[in-house]
Design an enzyme around this catalytic site. Structure first.
Site, PDB file in Angstrom:
ATOM      1  N   VAL A 101       0.748  -1.174   0.043  1.00  0.00           N
ATOM      2  CA  VAL A 101      -0.064  -0.086   0.041  1.00  0.00           C
ATOM      3  C   VAL A 101       0.885   1.339  -0.033  1.00  0.00           C
ATOM      4  O   VAL A 101       0.241   2.439   0.071  1.00  0.00           O
ATOM      5  CB  VAL A 101      -0.936   0.029   1.224  1.00  0.00           C
ATOM      6  N   ASP A 102       2.173   0.968  -0.303  1.00  0.00           N
ATOM      7  CA  ASP A 102       3.176   2.082   0.089  1.00  0.00           C
ATOM      8  C   ASP A 102       3.452   3.092  -1.109  1.00  0.00           C
ATOM      9  O   ASP A 102       3.867   4.056  -1.290  1.00  0.00           O
ATOM     10  CB  ASP A 102       4.381   1.578   0.357  1.00  0.00           C
ATOM     11  N   HIS A 117      -4.533  -3.892  -2.273  1.00  0.00           N
ATOM     12  CA  HIS A 117      -5.016  -3.788  -0.824  1.00  0.00           C
ATOM     13  C   HIS A 117      -5.020  -2.264  -0.621  1.00  0.00           C
ATOM     14  O   HIS A 117      -4.947  -1.756   0.765  1.00  0.00           O
ATOM     15  CB  HIS A 117      -3.904  -4.320  -0.118  1.00  0.00           C
TER      16      HIS A 117
HETATM   17  C1  BV8 Z   1     -11.281 -11.090   2.589  1.00  0.00           C
HETATM   18  C2  BV8 Z   1      -3.615  -3.719   3.914  1.00  0.00           C
HETATM   19  C3  BV8 Z   1     -13.605 -11.679   2.267  1.00  0.00           C
HETATM   20  C4  BV8 Z   1      -3.632  -2.690   5.162  1.00  0.00           C
HETATM   21  C5  BV8 Z   1      -3.566  -5.998   4.713  1.00  0.00           C
HETATM   22  C6  BV8 Z   1      -9.491 -17.601   2.769  1.00  0.00           C
HETATM   23  C7  BV8 Z   1     -10.057 -16.992   1.886  1.00  0.00           C
HETATM   24  C8  BV8 Z   1     -10.580 -15.613   1.796  1.00  0.00           C
HETATM   25  C9  BV8 Z   1     -10.229 -14.933   2.997  1.00  0.00           C
HETATM   26  C10 BV8 Z   1      -9.544 -15.524   4.023  1.00  0.00           C
HETATM   27  C11 BV8 Z   1      -9.189 -16.869   3.960  1.00  0.00           C
HETATM   28  N1  BV8 Z   1      -8.534 -17.425   5.154  1.00  0.00           N
HETATM   29  C12 BV8 Z   1      -8.433 -16.082   5.948  1.00  0.00           C
HETATM   30  C13 BV8 Z   1      -9.161 -15.238   5.435  1.00  0.00           C
HETATM   31  C14 BV8 Z   1      -9.320 -13.752   5.831  1.00  0.00           C
HETATM   32  C15 BV8 Z   1      -8.021 -12.932   5.652  1.00  0.00           C
HETATM   33  C16 BV8 Z   1      -6.699 -13.649   5.669  1.00  0.00           C
HETATM   34  O1  BV8 Z   1      -6.395 -13.858   4.598  1.00  0.00           O
HETATM   35  N2  BV8 Z   1      -6.082 -13.705   6.758  1.00  0.00           N
HETATM   36  C17 BV8 Z   1      -4.871 -14.217   6.977  1.00  0.00           C
HETATM   37  C18 BV8 Z   1      -3.984 -13.726   7.901  1.00  0.00           C
HETATM   38  C19 BV8 Z   1      -5.051 -15.928   7.277  1.00  0.00           C
HETATM   39  N3  BV8 Z   1      -8.194 -12.167   4.378  1.00  0.00           N
HETATM   40  C20 BV8 Z   1      -8.881 -11.038   4.321  1.00  0.00           C
HETATM   41  O2  BV8 Z   1      -9.649 -10.502   5.238  1.00  0.00           O
HETATM   42  C21 BV8 Z   1      -9.028 -10.213   3.191  1.00  0.00           C
HETATM   43  N4  BV8 Z   1     -10.356 -10.136   2.765  1.00  0.00           N
HETATM   44  O3  BV8 Z   1     -10.907 -12.028   2.370  1.00  0.00           O
HETATM   45  O4  BV8 Z   1     -12.445 -10.867   2.498  1.00  0.00           O
HETATM   46  C22 BV8 Z   1     -14.920 -10.933   2.001  1.00  0.00           C
HETATM   47  C23 BV8 Z   1     -15.452 -11.225   1.007  1.00  0.00           C
HETATM   48  C24 BV8 Z   1     -16.741 -10.794   0.907  1.00  0.00           C
HETATM   49  C25 BV8 Z   1     -17.169  -9.900   1.767  1.00  0.00           C
HETATM   50  C26 BV8 Z   1     -16.459  -9.587   3.273  1.00  0.00           C
HETATM   51  C27 BV8 Z   1     -15.357 -10.264   3.342  1.00  0.00           C
HETATM   52  C28 BV8 Z   1      -8.316  -9.046   3.036  1.00  0.00           C
HETATM   53  C29 BV8 Z   1      -6.916  -9.271   3.265  1.00  0.00           C
HETATM   54  C30 BV8 Z   1      -6.048  -7.701   3.106  1.00  0.00           C
HETATM   55  C31 BV8 Z   1      -5.600  -7.503   4.482  1.00  0.00           C
HETATM   56  N5  BV8 Z   1      -4.878  -5.840   4.431  1.00  0.00           N
HETATM   57  N6  BV8 Z   1      -3.018  -4.820   4.519  1.00  0.00           N
HETATM   58  C32 BV8 Z   1      -2.353  -2.414   5.830  1.00  0.00           C
HETATM   59  O5  BV8 Z   1      -1.603  -2.409   5.025  1.00  0.00           O
HETATM   60  O6  BV8 Z   1      -2.488  -1.642   6.877  1.00  0.00           O
HETATM   61  S1  BV8 Z   1      -3.000  -7.514   4.778  1.00  0.00           S
HETATM   62  C33 BV8 Z   1      -0.939  -7.267   4.599  1.00  0.00           C
HETATM   63  O7  BV8 Z   1      -0.744  -8.493   4.384  1.00  0.00           O
HETATM   64  C34 BV8 Z   1      -0.370  -6.074   3.527  1.00  0.00           C
HETATM   65  O8  BV8 Z   1      -1.467  -5.899   2.671  1.00  0.00           O
HETATM   66  C35 BV8 Z   1       0.573  -7.393   2.978  1.00  0.00           C
HETATM   67  O9  BV8 Z   1       0.771  -7.037   1.714  1.00  0.00           O
HETATM   68  C36 BV8 Z   1      -0.045  -8.742   2.995  1.00  0.00           C
HETATM   69  C37 BV8 Z   1       0.698  -9.856   2.909  1.00  0.00           C
HETATM   70  O10 BV8 Z   1       1.642  -9.798   3.603  1.00  0.00           O
HETATM   71  P1  BV8 Z   1       2.966  -9.648   2.754  1.00  0.00           P
HETATM   72  O11 BV8 Z   1       2.911  -8.803   1.680  1.00  0.00           O
HETATM   73  O12 BV8 Z   1       3.384 -11.086   2.295  1.00  0.00           O
HETATM   74  O13 BV8 Z   1       3.983  -9.288   3.964  1.00  0.00           O
HETATM   75  P2  BV8 Z   1       4.755 -10.214   4.924  1.00  0.00           P
HETATM   76  O14 BV8 Z   1       5.459  -9.393   5.872  1.00  0.00           O
HETATM   77  O15 BV8 Z   1       3.664 -11.293   5.440  1.00  0.00           O
HETATM   78  O16 BV8 Z   1       5.833 -11.187   3.970  1.00  0.00           O
HETATM   79  C38 BV8 Z   1       6.852 -10.752   3.543  1.00  0.00           C
HETATM   80  C39 BV8 Z   1       7.615 -11.537   2.613  1.00  0.00           C
HETATM   81  O17 BV8 Z   1       8.876 -10.890   1.807  1.00  0.00           O
HETATM   82  C40 BV8 Z   1       8.317 -12.766   3.342  1.00  0.00           C
HETATM   83  O18 BV8 Z   1       7.891 -14.026   2.865  1.00  0.00           O
HETATM   84  C41 BV8 Z   1       9.704 -12.433   3.458  1.00  0.00           C
HETATM   85  O19 BV8 Z   1      10.501 -13.517   3.380  1.00  0.00           O
HETATM   86  C42 BV8 Z   1       9.863 -11.764   2.183  1.00  0.00           C
HETATM   87  N7  BV8 Z   1      11.007 -10.745   1.971  1.00  0.00           N
HETATM   88  C43 BV8 Z   1      11.564  -9.964   2.972  1.00  0.00           C
HETATM   89  N8  BV8 Z   1      12.497  -9.126   2.348  1.00  0.00           N
HETATM   90  C44 BV8 Z   1      12.648  -9.581   0.950  1.00  0.00           C
HETATM   91  C45 BV8 Z   1      11.672 -10.711   0.791  1.00  0.00           C
HETATM   92  N9  BV8 Z   1      11.620 -11.419  -0.388  1.00  0.00           N
HETATM   93  C46 BV8 Z   1      12.219 -10.845  -1.517  1.00  0.00           C
HETATM   94  N10 BV8 Z   1      13.355 -10.081  -1.095  1.00  0.00           N
HETATM   95  C47 BV8 Z   1      13.332  -9.475  -0.122  1.00  0.00           C
HETATM   96  N11 BV8 Z   1      14.594  -8.480   0.062  1.00  0.00           N
END
Ligand code: BV8
Length: 241
Positions: A101-102, A117
């Protein structure tokens, strides 16, 4: 797997997609969410990224976003962002989907980017639904209010429990069904529905390339896994094209 093999695949593929997560911005100095020192620990808790938290305490939620915005305002795109922006020119139907979102992809020059997102630099009126771009840091008023109707403004991001924008999802589902090569870059592959995108591509006969510093739940499914920093690997692939 080598960057040359991935470059060879991309050279032959049509309809290439890239999905990025917080890891694409980590070499710009932006903390990821779930890593050590990550956002959900450092700036604000994951449970603040929900509509319920905002309804309960909009000021607390905005203080968290104001801190992230102040941190982000000092950050610039890294070579990973720049390569992805360049691939729009190289491949006319290259499409970037980002969970970040950045706004750093847009700052790097990416035009064809779908921010599924949302965008931390946009605010949405909770009553009118109108959206304003606001890059002020720090915020002069917390919580900010709509200049027209004085209702609360919220960050124009998708919180947990909120659906991703319907129009974006319709476009993405069409793109995924025809995609021949999906690059999944810098995401822990834990947040849905984005975490399902590689499965859809595989089901439709496309290839999946994971670029990440660590293994994720996607690693076992990917056709190509390049372990390392996106800011180094993407320029290597670009050079080998
Ligand atoms: C929804 C925005 C339904 C705000 C964020 C199954 C199906 C559907 C939904 C679900 C489901 N199971 C659970 C759910 C619910 C939920 C969900 O997924 N929960 C998870 C925790 C289990 N999902 C939702 O709620 C979504 N909505 O499904 O709605 C619906 C339908 C109809 C009506 C009503 C509802 C909404 C999800 C969005 C949430 N918003 N952020 C904000 O930013 O403040 S989430 C947040 O996580 C960010 O957006 C982020 O981008 C996103 C994912 O995280 P990553 O980007 O992967 O970041 P992370 O730190 O985890 O990982 C970084 C990676 O980079 C690591 O692997 C690391 O190793 C790697 N890395 C680090 N440095 C490097 C690198 N790789 C390469 N090079 C590097 N240098």
């Amino acid at each position: 797997m080598s960057t040359q093999q991935v470059a060879d695949l991309l050279r032959q593929a049509k309809r290439i997609l890239a999905v990025t997560g917080a890891g694409i911005s980590s070499e710009s100095g932006v903390p990821t969410f779930r890593g050590a020192g990550g956002l959900w620990g450092r700036f604000c808790a994951e449970d603040l990224a929900t509509p319920e938290a905002f309804a309960r305490d909009p000021e607390l939620v905005w203080r968290c976003y104001d801190e992230r915005r102040q941190d982000l305002a000092l950050k610039s795109p890294n070579p990973g962002h720049t390569v992805l922006a360049g691939w729009e020119k190289r491949w006319p139907d290259f499409q970037l989907i980002t969970q970040t979102v950045d706004g750093l992809h847009q700052l790097a020059g990416s035009k064809r980017v779908i921010p599924v997102h949302g965008n931390i630099w946009e605010m949405r009126c909770v009553d009118e639904g109108s959206i304003v771009i606001d890059r002020s840091v720090p915020l002069s008023t917390i919580p900010p209010r709509c200049s027209r109707c004085h209702a609360l403004l919220r960050p124009n991001v998708v919180w947990f429990g909120e659906p991703l924008p319907a129009a974006a999802m319709a476009t993405i589902n069409k793109l995924l069904s025809r995609c021949q090569a999906l690059l999944v870059i810098g995401t822990s592959a834990m947040v849905y529905p984005v975490a399902e995108f590689p499965l859809i591509v595989k089901k439709n006969g496309g290839r999946v390339i994971e670029i990440n510093t660590e293994a994720t739940p996607l690693t076992g499914l990917a056709d190509y896994v390049l372990q390392g920093r996106a800011g180094e690997i993407l320029p290597e692939i670009d050079h080998a094209l």
